[in-house]
Design a protein around this motif. Sequence first.
Motif, PDB file in Angstrom:
ATOM      1  N   PHE A 141      45.242  -6.370 -33.770  1.00  0.00           N
ATOM      2  CA  PHE A 141      44.436  -5.965 -32.627  1.00  0.00           C
ATOM      3  C   PHE A 141      44.472  -4.445 -32.445  1.00  0.00           C
ATOM      4  N   TYR A 142      45.706  -3.903 -32.641  1.00  0.00           N
ATOM      5  CA  TYR A 142      45.877  -2.457 -32.492  1.00  0.00           C
ATOM      6  C   TYR A 142      45.059  -1.708 -33.554  1.00  0.00           C
ATOM      7  N   CYS A 143      45.144  -2.141 -34.780  1.00  0.00           N
ATOM      8  CA  CYS A 143      44.399  -1.497 -35.877  1.00  0.00           C
ATOM      9  C   CYS A 143      42.897  -1.617 -35.665  1.00  0.00           C
ATOM     10  N   LEU A 144      42.476  -2.803 -35.187  1.00  0.00           N
ATOM     11  CA  LEU A 144      41.066  -3.011 -34.925  1.00  0.00           C
ATOM     12  C   LEU A 144      40.573  -2.045 -33.851  1.00  0.00           C
ATOM     13  N   CYS A 145      41.377  -1.894 -32.803  1.00  0.00           N
ATOM     14  CA  CYS A 145      41.014  -0.967 -31.720  1.00  0.00           C
ATOM     15  C   CYS A 145      40.958   0.468 -32.230  1.00  0.00           C
ATOM     16  N   ALA A 146      41.967   0.791 -33.084  1.00  0.00           N
ATOM     17  CA  ALA A 146      42.012   2.154 -33.646  1.00  0.00           C
ATOM     18  C   ALA A 146      40.777   2.418 -34.496  1.00  0.00           C
ATOM     19  N   LEU A 147      40.421   1.425 -35.328  1.00  0.00           N
ATOM     20  CA  LEU A 147      39.250   1.590 -36.190  1.00  0.00           C
ATOM     21  C   LEU A 147      37.971   1.722 -35.363  1.00  0.00           C
ATOM     22  N   ILE A 148      37.889   0.911 -34.321  1.00  0.00           N
ATOM     23  CA  ILE A 148      36.716   0.986 -33.448  1.00  0.00           C
ATOM     24  C   ILE A 148      36.646   2.338 -32.757  1.00  0.00           C
ATOM     25  N   THR A 149      37.831   2.802 -32.302  1.00  0.00           N
ATOM     26  CA  THR A 149      37.888   4.106 -31.631  1.00  0.00           C
ATOM     27  C   THR A 149      37.466   5.222 -32.581  1.00  0.00           C
ATOM     28  N   ILE A 150      38.026   5.176 -33.791  1.00  0.00           N
ATOM     29  CA  ILE A 150      37.681   6.197 -34.799  1.00  0.00           C
ATOM     30  C   ILE A 150      36.190   6.157 -35.094  1.00  0.00           C
ATOM     31  N   LYS A 151      35.688   4.923 -35.211  1.00  0.00           N
ATOM     32  CA  LYS A 151      34.264   4.771 -35.500  1.00  0.00           C
ATOM     33  C   LYS A 151      33.420   5.343 -34.371  1.00  0.00           C
ATOM     34  N   LEU A 152      33.831   5.036 -33.136  1.00  0.00           N
ATOM     35  CA  LEU A 152      33.108   5.552 -31.978  1.00  0.00           C
ATOM     36  C   LEU A 152      33.171   7.088 -31.920  1.00  0.00           C
ATOM     37  N   VAL A 153      34.366   7.628 -32.228  1.00  0.00           N
ATOM     38  CA  VAL A 153      34.530   9.098 -32.235  1.00  0.00           C
ATOM     39  C   VAL A 153      33.632   9.727 -33.297  1.00  0.00           C
ATOM     40  N   MET A 154      33.600   9.095 -34.467  1.00  0.00           N
ATOM     41  CA  MET A 154      32.774   9.625 -35.544  1.00  0.00           C
ATOM     42  C   MET A 154      31.287   9.558 -35.180  1.00  0.00           C
ATOM     43  N   VAL A 155      30.910   8.434 -34.522  1.00  0.00           N
ATOM     44  CA  VAL A 155      29.523   8.318 -34.069  1.00  0.00           C
ATOM     45  C   VAL A 155      29.213   9.400 -33.048  1.00  0.00           C
ATOM     46  N   TRP A 156      30.175   9.630 -32.139  1.00  0.00           N
ATOM     47  CA  TRP A 156      29.990  10.657 -31.100  1.00  0.00           C
ATOM     48  C   TRP A 156      29.883  12.039 -31.732  1.00  0.00           C
ATOM     49  N   ILE A 157      30.771  12.313 -32.679  1.00  0.00           N
ATOM     50  CA  ILE A 157      30.733  13.623 -33.365  1.00  0.00           C
ATOM     51  C   ILE A 157      29.408  13.791 -34.115  1.00  0.00           C
ATOM     52  N   GLY A 158      28.988  12.710 -34.794  1.00  0.00           N
ATOM     53  CA  GLY A 158      27.724  12.782 -35.518  1.00  0.00           C
ATOM     54  C   GLY A 158      26.557  13.064 -34.594  1.00  0.00           C
ATOM     55  N   TYR A 159      26.595  12.394 -33.439  1.00  0.00           N
ATOM     56  CA  TYR A 159      25.532  12.598 -32.461  1.00  0.00           C
ATOM     57  C   TYR A 159      25.551  14.024 -31.936  1.00  0.00           C
ATOM     58  N   GLU A 160      26.772  14.519 -31.610  1.00  0.00           N
ATOM     59  CA  GLU A 160      26.909  15.882 -31.090  1.00  0.00           C
ATOM     60  C   GLU A 160      26.491  16.921 -32.136  1.00  0.00           C
ATOM     61  N   MET A 161      26.853  16.647 -33.397  1.00  0.00           N
ATOM     62  CA  MET A 161      26.468  17.557 -34.483  1.00  0.00           C
ATOM     63  C   MET A 161      24.950  17.576 -34.638  1.00  0.00           C
ATOM     64  N   TYR A 162      24.365  16.387 -34.578  1.00  0.00           N
ATOM     65  CA  TYR A 162      22.910  16.294 -34.679  1.00  0.00           C
ATOM     66  C   TYR A 162      22.253  17.024 -33.506  1.00  0.00           C
ATOM     67  N   THR A 163      22.814  16.825 -32.315  1.00  0.00           N
ATOM     68  CA  THR A 163      22.290  17.498 -31.131  1.00  0.00           C
ATOM     69  C   THR A 163      22.406  19.010 -31.274  1.00  0.00           C
ATOM     70  N   PHE A 164      23.546  19.449 -31.810  1.00  0.00           N
ATOM     71  CA  PHE A 164      23.762  20.886 -31.988  1.00  0.00           C
ATOM     72  C   PHE A 164      22.765  21.473 -32.993  1.00  0.00           C
ATOM     73  N   GLU A 165      22.633  20.797 -34.121  1.00  0.00           N
ATOM     74  CA  GLU A 165      21.726  21.307 -35.152  1.00  0.00           C
ATOM     75  C   GLU A 165      20.264  21.218 -34.718  1.00  0.00           C
ATOM     76  N   SER A 166      19.995  20.396 -33.726  1.00  0.00           N
ATOM     77  CA  SER A 166      18.627  20.260 -33.223  1.00  0.00           C
ATOM     78  C   SER A 166      18.304  21.297 -32.155  1.00  0.00           C
ATOM     79  N   LEU A 167      19.303  22.098 -31.782  1.00  0.00           N
ATOM     80  CA  LEU A 167      19.072  23.125 -30.768  1.00  0.00           C
ATOM     81  C   LEU A 167      18.008  24.112 -31.244  1.00  0.00           C
ATOM     82  N   ARG A 168      17.158  24.528 -30.326  1.00  0.00           N
ATOM     83  CA  ARG A 168      16.167  25.558 -30.608  1.00  0.00           C
ATOM     84  C   ARG A 168      16.087  26.484 -29.390  1.00  0.00           C
ATOM     85  N   ASN A 169      16.038  27.780 -29.649  1.00  0.00           N
ATOM     86  CA  ASN A 169      15.883  28.710 -28.531  1.00  0.00           C
ATOM     87  C   ASN A 169      14.456  28.632 -27.994  1.00  0.00           C
TER      88      ASN A 169
END
Length: 354
Positions: free
Chosen positions: A13-41
């Motif tokens: 259960f602990y490993c599953l939660c950790a994997l889910i958390t890591i996955k969620l963090v990676m999704v969040w980072i990917g989204y934030e990176m995409y948002t950052f690269e999509s910035l336009r002045n």
Amino acid sequence: MKFTTKILLWLFFYCLCALITIKLVMVWIGYEMYTFESLRNSEDVELTVEPGSTASSIINRIYHPKMNRYIIKYWLKHNGNLTAVKKGYYHIPKNTGPKDALEMIVNGREMTFSITLVEGNTVDAVLQSVKSNKNLTHVLKKDFGEQDLKKLLGVSYSSPEGLLMPETYSFVKGETDVNLLKRAYSDMDSFLKKEYAGRKHDLPYKNEYEALIMASIVEKETSVPEERAKIASVFVNRLKKGMKLQTDPTVIYGVRSRYKGKIYQSYLRDNNEYNTYIISGLPPTPIALPGKASIEAALHPDDTEYLFFVAKGPDPKQGHIFSVNEKMHNIAVQNYREAVKEYKKQHASESKDE
């Protein structure tokens, strides 16, 4: 056994939660990176990058609202080639993304300005243009004049007239008026020496400077490019025969501020060193800034027997009529006067109709 199974379930259960958390963090980072690269002045940005500036600080200056600094740091870690920013003054066009903006600054593609030194202008007009340019850094004194320019360029001629190359010069923020003038002088000096070395044989010039004087006269005598070499041939032929040049632009230059758009007979009799209706040979200095084409024409004139020329009519774009003797020239002059008379008559009629 039950205890062991329970531990294994908790670990799973602990490993599953950790994997889910890591996955969620990676999704969040990917989204934030995409948002950052999509910035336009949203609008054009001009900024000065000082020594010691960082890529992250520049990003924060260009884009609003600011992104999470950890995301910026993470993005820059994976784009290390965009961190070595160079000092300078930059223009970031509207709708530019972070990557393109930093690439511009890392590659030192600074915002450029330009100033045009106009062919046919006098050196005094050039100095006024340089002094009034708002993008140059001004170190020259306000009353900086021709004699000051002589000293700056280190020349021994009586005047710096004609010594600057008329071109459009690009420069970046911080370029001084002094450096701009020195560039224009260096460009003219280099071009003139190169062209003079390959000049046509049997020209009546003692040195490069006399060729420059001739080029300035050619520059002022015609606005029709294909006529320059022919115009030059007339003056070369007259010099070889010992005839006075009798060219109106030198008369205008000699009377200076007295000229108001019309040449009077008194100007033709004016006893000054530029009046080629009185002096023999070339005037003592150029009378304007000659362009490259006029210099080439002075050093590679056409092979002709022409000794005279006069405008075809009131429109300078019509060019000139060239003659080999005075009789033919007088006829051409009469035709010119008739063309001017007809033009004035037609213009007066059109004005009356209006």
